[in-house]
Scaffold this active site. Structure first.
Site, PDB file in Angstrom:
ATOM      1  N   ASP A  73     -43.793  15.252  -2.216  1.00 50.05           N
ATOM      2  CA  ASP A  73     -45.154  15.743  -2.971  1.00 50.05           C
ATOM      3  C   ASP A  73     -45.100  15.908  -4.410  1.00 50.05           C
ATOM      4  O   ASP A  73     -43.760  15.986  -4.669  1.00 50.05           O
ATOM      5  CB  ASP A  73     -45.708  17.040  -2.154  1.00 50.05           C
ATOM      6  CG  ASP A  73     -45.982  16.857  -0.588  1.00 50.05           C
ATOM      7  OD1 ASP A  73     -45.980  15.782  -0.197  1.00 50.05           O
ATOM      8  OD2 ASP A  73     -45.863  18.054  -0.044  1.00 50.05           O
TER       9      ASP A  73
HETATM   10  N1  URA Z   1     -42.519  18.017   3.534  1.00 42.57           N
HETATM   11  C1  URA Z   1     -43.653  18.660   2.600  1.00 42.57           C
HETATM   12  O1  URA Z   1     -44.773  19.108   2.984  1.00 42.57           O
HETATM   13  N2  URA Z   1     -43.495  17.959   1.295  1.00 42.57           N
HETATM   14  C2  URA Z   1     -42.981  17.282   0.969  1.00 42.57           C
HETATM   15  O2  URA Z   1     -42.643  16.662  -0.042  1.00 42.57           O
HETATM   16  C3  URA Z   1     -41.724  16.884   2.046  1.00 42.57           C
HETATM   17  C4  URA Z   1     -41.876  17.224   3.112  1.00 42.57           C
END
Ligand code: URA
Length: 239
Positions: A103
């Site tokens: 993310d």
């Molecule tokens: N899980 C998440 O919620 N975000 C990420 O970036 C990776 C795994």
């Protein structure tokens, strides 16, 4: 492969720039000057040089990036900086892409490569590749019961049945839990949604490991480096 494609792949510029380069500079295949980018060349058996300097052809590139928050795991975006904007221009010319997504606000290990087959093997749910994260979680206490719920496989708020995950508490205060979590899936917002399913909120997330590949503790945020031969062999061996 075509000579202009090989030169582009080796970082000598765009097709247009290479056309100009072939005109202006001396490009040779086995010491014979070639001006036509369409000329076929076999990098395994023939030697290519630009102004007498040998061109080292490498089909695939593999880099470990320490992704900072604020950039997205995409190859291009009209509005937001992507992980490719962290690369040197010459490296961007090699058309790497991120293997899986973190993310925008997640930090940590991101593999960049142009090897689609390895990427597929690492991302395929069939291969059960472990992904290890450090997370800070607020909104409650992570208890033995929480750990068991993760181990049993949580049902997320949208009804998705998550695979079992390993959860360990590293530090705990009244306000916050610092945990390590290992998952084998990589669904959108997977870790955040798993904690939402038990009424908690992830406030910080960092990926530390993917398969055998561990984030280099000496790699500053935003920096990247090629995988070592050992890291690459281990990654290919396990995937
Ligand atoms: N899980 C998440 O919620 N975000 C990420 O970036 C990776 C795994």
């Amino acid at each position: 492969m075509r000579l202009d494609k090989l030169l582009a792949h080796c970082g000598y510029g765009s097709r247009k720039e290479i056309k100009a380069l072939l005109k202006k500079q001396t490009v040779t295949i086995d010491d014979k000057r070639i001006k036509d980018g369409k000329q076929q060349v076999d990098p395994e058996t023939e030697s290519v040089a630009v102004d007498g300097k040998e061109v080292h052809y490498q089909a695939y590139y593999y880099w470990m990036l320490h992704k900072p928050a604020g950039v997205i795991s995409a190859t291009e975006d009209a509005h937001t900086r992507t992980v490719l904007d962290l690369l040197a221009p010459d490296d961007r010319l090699l058309s790497p892409f991120p293997v899986g997504r973190l993310d925008k606000d997640t930090e940590g290990l991101l593999l960049l490569t142009n090897d689609g087959e390895l990427a597929h093997q690492l991302l395929s749910p069939k291969h059960h590749v472990d992904k290890r994260y450090l997370a800070r979680v607020a909104g409650g206490q992570v208890t033995l019961e929480t750990i068991q719920q993760f181990a049993d496989g949580l049902t997320l708020l949208d009804g998705y049945q998550a695979m079992p995950a390993r959860l360990a508490v590293l530090k705990q205060t009244e306000a916050e839990n610092e945990v390590e979590i290992i998952i084998q899936e990589g669904k959108f917002h997977q870790v955040k949604r798993m904690f939402e399913a038990v009424g908690m909120k992830v406030t910080y997330l960092k990926r530390l490991q993917m398969g055998s590949l561990q984030l280099d503790a000496n790699l500053p945020l935003g920096a990247y480096r090629p995988l070592t031969a050992e890291e690459l062999a281990a990654l290919k061996g396990m995937s």
